[in-house]
Design an enzyme around this catalytic site. Sequence first.
Site, PDB file in Angstrom:
ATOM      1  N   LYS A  52       8.460 -33.011  11.561  1.00  0.00           N
ATOM      2  CA  LYS A  52       8.004 -31.648  11.882  1.00  0.00           C
ATOM      3  C   LYS A  52       7.702 -31.537  13.378  1.00  0.00           C
ATOM      4  CE  LYS A  52       6.271 -30.916   7.217  1.00  0.00           C
ATOM      5  NZ  LYS A  52       5.119 -30.907   6.300  1.00  0.00           N
ATOM      6  N   GLN A  96      -1.057 -32.008   5.799  1.00  0.00           N
ATOM      7  CA  GLN A  96      -0.029 -32.733   5.045  1.00  0.00           C
ATOM      8  C   GLN A  96      -0.606 -33.233   3.713  1.00  0.00           C
ATOM      9  OE1 GLN A  96       3.204 -32.822   5.920  1.00  0.00           O
ATOM     10  NE2 GLN A  96       3.701 -33.930   4.051  1.00  0.00           N
ATOM     11  N   ASP A 119       2.305 -23.017   5.669  1.00  0.00           N
ATOM     12  CA  ASP A 119       2.860 -23.631   4.455  1.00  0.00           C
ATOM     13  C   ASP A 119       2.907 -22.611   3.305  1.00  0.00           C
ATOM     14  OD1 ASP A 119       3.727 -26.305   4.543  1.00  0.00           O
ATOM     15  OD2 ASP A 119       1.671 -27.076   4.606  1.00  0.00           O
TER      16      ASP A 119
HETATM   17  N1  GUN Z   1       3.819 -32.608   1.142  1.00  0.00           N
HETATM   18  C1  GUN Z   1       5.041 -32.463   0.563  1.00  0.00           C
HETATM   19  N2  GUN Z   1       5.584 -31.285   0.914  1.00  0.00           N
HETATM   20  C2  GUN Z   1       4.703 -30.676   1.722  1.00  0.00           C
HETATM   21  C3  GUN Z   1       4.706 -29.432   2.412  1.00  0.00           C
HETATM   22  O1  GUN Z   1       5.643 -28.621   2.339  1.00  0.00           O
HETATM   23  N3  GUN Z   1       3.595 -29.172   3.159  1.00  0.00           N
HETATM   24  C4  GUN Z   1       2.559 -30.031   3.244  1.00  0.00           C
HETATM   25  N4  GUN Z   1       1.511 -29.657   3.981  1.00  0.00           N
HETATM   26  N5  GUN Z   1       2.521 -31.184   2.615  1.00  0.00           N
HETATM   27  C5  GUN Z   1       3.595 -31.509   1.868  1.00  0.00           C
END
Ligand code: GUN
Length: 293
Positions: A52, A96, A119
Amino acid sequence: MELIDGKKVAEEMRADIARQVAKCIDEDGTAPHLAAILVGDDPPSQTYVRNKEKACQEVGFISSVYKYPSSFAESELLKVVDFINKDNDIHGLIVQLPLPGHIHAEKIIRAIDPAKDVDGFHPVNVGNMVQGLPSYLPATPFGILRLLEYYSIETDGKHCVVLGRSNIVGTPVSILLSRKSYPGNCTVTLCHSKTRDLASICRQADILIAAIGQPHFVKADMVREGAVVIDVGIHRIPDASKTSGYQLTGDVDFPEVSKKAGYITPVPGGVGPMTIVALLSNTLKAFKKEIYP
Ligand code: GUN
């Protein structure tokens, strides 16, 4: 059969985001800023956060990562979220997941300012999405919608079967595809572990979305000739012939199912690359105050 090339679509969308960021920097000297919080040392989470960060840099975003040990207290994490909420120079915030067991993820998500929740996990954004109001869409459903749109796949009146009812994929995508819009206007069947006659329901699908989390779950005899097959799964299968020692595979038995499908997403290179673009797109929206003016 046409292959849905998520890598190509994601690259085009990233280039478009980069152009918009360059314009913002030119016009008023500022760029979108995405902050990520990473607690603990879960290897896949570390990789996701690194990817990211890299994607942010590629499009000209500012990115910052707040890293804490797995022993980090929930109360301290809430303070960090509050601190970022109040920082006007940070436009998007992701925490995350998964978080260590002693931290209640839903409590942390609720603490994020909905205007920064890129998100799309905060109940305010989920509620707005369900009602068809402006909201940040969660990454994977956003990616699936953009792929259907890019390939001009007809969705009106189609039967869409979704496998898996998770909060981040199955449930939101089933809601979005049933809404009065394009892509949308589908008749949606949401299947899960208690569903009976799963294979026969799958065979009725014009659009089959597999988000069940089991490698090669969808076999050719579960797919109607000409169906659109969207594979959300991503699994590492040990493979000694690869230098990495593993092979990536999805929820769909691709070699067999691709012989029957009208359209199909590969793994890797299908839905996966779209999810990071979704995050970038949401962060740009946050920066431009498009969802919460
Ligand atoms: N863990 C797995 N997928 C995601 C996501 O799209 N966002 C976040 N914050 N954590 C994740």
